[in-house]
Design a protein around this motif. Structure first.
Motif, PDB file in Angstrom:
ATOM      1  N   ASN A   1       0.941  -1.114  -0.023  1.00 12.09           N
ATOM      2  CA  ASN A   1       0.036   0.239  -0.166  1.00 12.09           C
ATOM      3  C   ASN A   1       0.702   1.167   0.055  1.00 12.09           C
ATOM      4  O   ASN A   1       1.537   1.410   0.632  1.00 12.09           O
ATOM      5  N   PRO A   2       0.932   2.117  -0.930  1.00 11.59           N
ATOM      6  CA  PRO A   2       1.641   3.169  -0.826  1.00 11.59           C
ATOM      7  C   PRO A   2       1.370   4.343   0.038  1.00 11.59           C
ATOM      8  O   PRO A   2       2.424   4.890   0.448  1.00 11.59           O
ATOM      9  N   ALA A   3       0.531   4.646   0.729  1.00 17.57           N
ATOM     10  CA  ALA A   3      -0.168   5.382   1.210  1.00 17.57           C
ATOM     11  C   ALA A   3       0.197   4.702   2.712  1.00 17.57           C
ATOM     12  O   ALA A   3       0.397   5.543   3.274  1.00 17.57           O
ATOM     13  N   LEU A   4       0.346   3.984   2.590  1.00 15.57           N
ATOM     14  CA  LEU A   4       1.254   3.369   4.279  1.00 15.57           C
ATOM     15  C   LEU A   4       3.115   3.493   4.379  1.00 15.57           C
ATOM     16  O   LEU A   4       3.656   4.020   5.480  1.00 15.57           O
ATOM     17  N   ILE A   5       3.496   3.878   3.531  1.00 19.67           N
ATOM     18  CA  ILE A   5       5.367   4.043   3.311  1.00 19.67           C
ATOM     19  C   ILE A   5       6.046   5.040   4.085  1.00 19.67           C
ATOM     20  O   ILE A   5       6.419   4.486   4.871  1.00 19.67           O
ATOM     21  N   PRO A   6       4.724   6.190   3.895  1.00 25.56           N
ATOM     22  CA  PRO A   6       5.266   7.990   4.544  1.00 25.56           C
ATOM     23  C   PRO A   6       5.147   7.380   6.415  1.00 25.56           C
ATOM     24  O   PRO A   6       5.741   8.017   7.125  1.00 25.56           O
ATOM     25  N   VAL A   7       3.530   6.657   6.188  1.00 25.55           N
ATOM     26  CA  VAL A   7       3.795   6.130   8.134  1.00 25.55           C
ATOM     27  C   VAL A   7       4.450   5.254   7.861  1.00 25.55           C
ATOM     28  O   VAL A   7       4.906   4.920  10.067  1.00 25.55           O
TER      29      VAL A   7
ATOM     30  N   ALA B   1       1.271  -4.934 -10.700  1.00 26.56           N
ATOM     31  CA  ALA B   1      -0.619  -5.927 -10.615  1.00 26.56           C
ATOM     32  C   ALA B   1      -1.362  -4.536 -10.021  1.00 26.56           C
ATOM     33  O   ALA B   1      -0.636  -3.802  -9.291  1.00 26.56           O
ATOM     34  N   ASP B   2      -2.352  -4.534 -10.262  1.00 31.44           N
ATOM     35  CA  ASP B   2      -3.607  -4.192  -9.164  1.00 31.44           C
ATOM     36  C   ASP B   2      -3.504  -4.047  -8.063  1.00 31.44           C
ATOM     37  O   ASP B   2      -3.613  -5.384  -7.718  1.00 31.44           O
ATOM     38  N   PHE B   3      -3.708  -3.828  -6.773  1.00 22.54           N
ATOM     39  CA  PHE B   3      -3.552  -3.910  -5.756  1.00 22.54           C
ATOM     40  C   PHE B   3      -4.536  -3.308  -4.831  1.00 22.54           C
ATOM     41  O   PHE B   3      -4.705  -1.823  -5.674  1.00 22.54           O
ATOM     42  N   ALA B   4      -5.863  -3.746  -4.609  1.00 18.05           N
ATOM     43  CA  ALA B   4      -7.113  -2.595  -4.375  1.00 18.05           C
ATOM     44  C   ALA B   4      -6.727  -2.551  -2.327  1.00 18.05           C
ATOM     45  O   ALA B   4      -6.023  -3.177  -1.475  1.00 18.05           O
ATOM     46  N   VAL B   5      -7.108  -1.697  -2.452  1.00 16.33           N
ATOM     47  CA  VAL B   5      -6.794  -0.597  -1.200  1.00 16.33           C
ATOM     48  C   VAL B   5      -7.938  -0.580  -0.157  1.00 16.33           C
ATOM     49  O   VAL B   5      -8.778   0.524  -1.077  1.00 16.33           O
ATOM     50  N   SER B   6      -8.518  -1.624   0.634  1.00 17.96           N
ATOM     51  CA  SER B   6      -9.420  -1.516   1.460  1.00 17.96           C
ATOM     52  C   SER B   6      -9.730  -0.192   2.368  1.00 17.96           C
ATOM     53  O   SER B   6      -8.574   0.392   2.752  1.00 17.96           O
ATOM     54  N   GLU B   7     -11.232  -0.054   2.684  1.00 16.46           N
ATOM     55  CA  GLU B   7     -11.154   1.102   3.489  1.00 16.46           C
ATOM     56  C   GLU B   7     -10.083   1.286   5.427  1.00 16.46           C
ATOM     57  O   GLU B   7      -9.882  -0.201   5.210  1.00 16.46           O
ATOM     58  N   GLY B   8      -9.042   1.668   5.195  1.00 20.06           N
ATOM     59  CA  GLY B   8      -8.810   1.398   6.925  1.00 20.06           C
ATOM     60  C   GLY B   8      -7.244   0.699   6.638  1.00 20.06           C
ATOM     61  O   GLY B   8      -6.901   0.838   7.216  1.00 20.06           O
TER      62      GLY B   8
ATOM     63  N   GLY C   1     -11.763  -2.597  -3.803  1.00 21.95           N
ATOM     64  CA  GLY C   1     -11.306  -1.193  -3.156  1.00 21.95           C
ATOM     65  C   GLY C   1     -10.359  -0.277  -4.581  1.00 21.95           C
ATOM     66  O   GLY C   1     -10.824  -1.186  -5.417  1.00 21.95           O
ATOM     67  N   ARG C   2      -9.977   0.657  -4.201  1.00 21.75           N
ATOM     68  CA  ARG C   2     -10.020   1.344  -5.160  1.00 21.75           C
ATOM     69  C   ARG C   2      -8.421   0.600  -5.298  1.00 21.75           C
ATOM     70  O   ARG C   2      -7.563   0.319  -5.008  1.00 21.75           O
ATOM     71  N   ALA C   3      -8.254   0.588  -6.372  1.00 24.63           N
ATOM     72  CA  ALA C   3      -7.160   0.473  -7.038  1.00 24.63           C
ATOM     73  C   ALA C   3      -5.850   0.805  -7.112  1.00 24.63           C
ATOM     74  O   ALA C   3      -6.039   1.839  -8.418  1.00 24.63           O
TER      75      ALA C   3
END
Length: 258
Positions: A99-105, A135-142, A152-154
Motif C-alpha cells: 500500500n503506497p499510502a502506508l510507506i510514509p507512515v 499488478a493492481d493492488f486493491a486498497v480497502s478502507e482503513g 477496493g480502490r486499485a
C-alpha cells in the motif's frame, strides 16, 4: 483562505481536513502515529486498547533475537516492524509493504522510535515474477485487508518475488501477512538459515490443498509446528534441531537449505 464545507466534501479522502489529524498511540514501548484518513473506528479501537496486531507482536517477541535477520511481508503501519528492529537491530530488518499510502507512515513511525535503518521496500510480495512486473493492488478502507485479489480502490504496484527477497536477505525469521498472496510463495524450498516462520492463513481465499502445500514445504525445510506462535489463522513454524545439533551461527552465509 477558509475552505467552504461543499469544497471540502468534494476533496479525495486523503486531502480532506480531517485526514490531516494524526492519532498517537504507544504499544509495547513502540510510539505510533496514524493519520485519521487511514484509520477506521475498529483500527483506532484496537490501537487504543492494545489488541492491535497482538498475535503478530507476540510472534515477534517469541522469534526475533539480537542479530537475527528478519523478513517481514506486509508491514502495515510499522508496529511489528519497529518491534523487530528494536530486538534484532534496524539493519537486520527488511520489510515489504504494497500500500503506497502506508510507506510514509511506516517511515515516520520507525523514525520516531530511532529505528530508521530498516530497509523498507514498496511492492507486493508473491511467487516467481518477471523483472519489472506490476499488478493492481486493491486498497480497502482503513488499509487492513488490502490485497492483490481484494475489493477496493486499485493502485498499480511492483511485484516482488519472495525467492529474490530470501536470496538477498537470507532471513532467520519470516513474518508474513499478505492477505492470500502466500499461496504462491511455497513452490520450492527457501535457501536461507530459517529458524522461525509465522504467517496469517486465509482459508477463504484458497483450497485446503494450498495449506497442505505450505505445511509440506515447511516440513521439507526441517520446520515443525510451533504452538507458541500459532493461534487461530496464525500458523507458526520453528526449526527442528537434532539432539546433538547446535543452532547455526549468526554469521552463516545461508547458502544451504533452511
Amino acid at each position: 483562505m477558509v475552505m467552504g464545507e461543499a469544497a471540502a466534501h468534494d476533496l479525495p479522502n486523503s486531502l480532506r481536513p480531517e485526514a490531516r489529524t494524526v492519532h498517537e498511540f504507544r504499544l509495547n514501548g513502540i510510539s505510533l502515529s496514524l493519520p485519521a484518513g487511514l484509520a477506521t473506528p475498529e483500527i483506532l479501537s484496537k490501537l487504543g486498547d492494545g489488541t492491535y496486531e497482538a498475535d503478530e507482536a507476540r510472534s515477534a517477541d517469541r522469534c526475533v533475537r539480537p542479530g537475527f535477520r528478519v523478513l517481514e511481508l506486509g508491514a502495515g503501519i510499522g508496529y511489528v516492524t519497529a518491534m523487530c528492529a528494536k530486538r534484532a537491530g534496524p539493519q537486520n530488518v527488511l520489510s515489504v509493504e504494497a500500500n503506497p499510502a502506508l510507506i510514509p507512515v511506516i517511515e515516520a513511525n520507525l523514525a520516531r522510535n530511532g529505528l530508521s535503518g530498516v530497509t523498507l521496500v514498496h511492492g507486493a510480495a508473491t511467487g516467481h515474477v518477471e523483472e519489472g512486473a506490476t499488478a493492481d493492488f486493491a486498497v480497502s478502507e482503513g488499509y487492513t485487508g488490502s490485497s492483490l485479489d481484494g475489493k477496493g480502490r486499485a493502485v498499480t504496484v511492483p511485484l516482488i518475488s519472495v525467492h529474490d527477497l530470501i536470496r538477498a536477505h537470507k532471513p532467520h525469521v519470516v513474518l508474513m501477512d499478505v492477505e492470500g498472496a502466500e499461496a504462491d510463495m511455497f513452490n520450492r524450498v527457501w535457501k536461507c538459515p530459517l529458524r522461525f516462520c509465522v504467517m496469517e492463513l486465509h482459508p477463504k481465499k484458497y483450497h485446503a490443498r494450498t495449506i497442505k502445500k505450505i505445511v509440506d514445504l515447511m516440513s521439507a525445510m526441517d520446520m515443525t509446528y510451533d504452538p507458541v506462535t500459532s493461534r487461530g489463522k496464525i500458523l507458526g513454524f520453528r526449526k527442528v534441531w537434532g539432539a546433538g545439533d547446535a543452532p547455526e551461527p549468526l554469521e552463516d552465509d545461508g547458502e544451504g537449505e533452511a
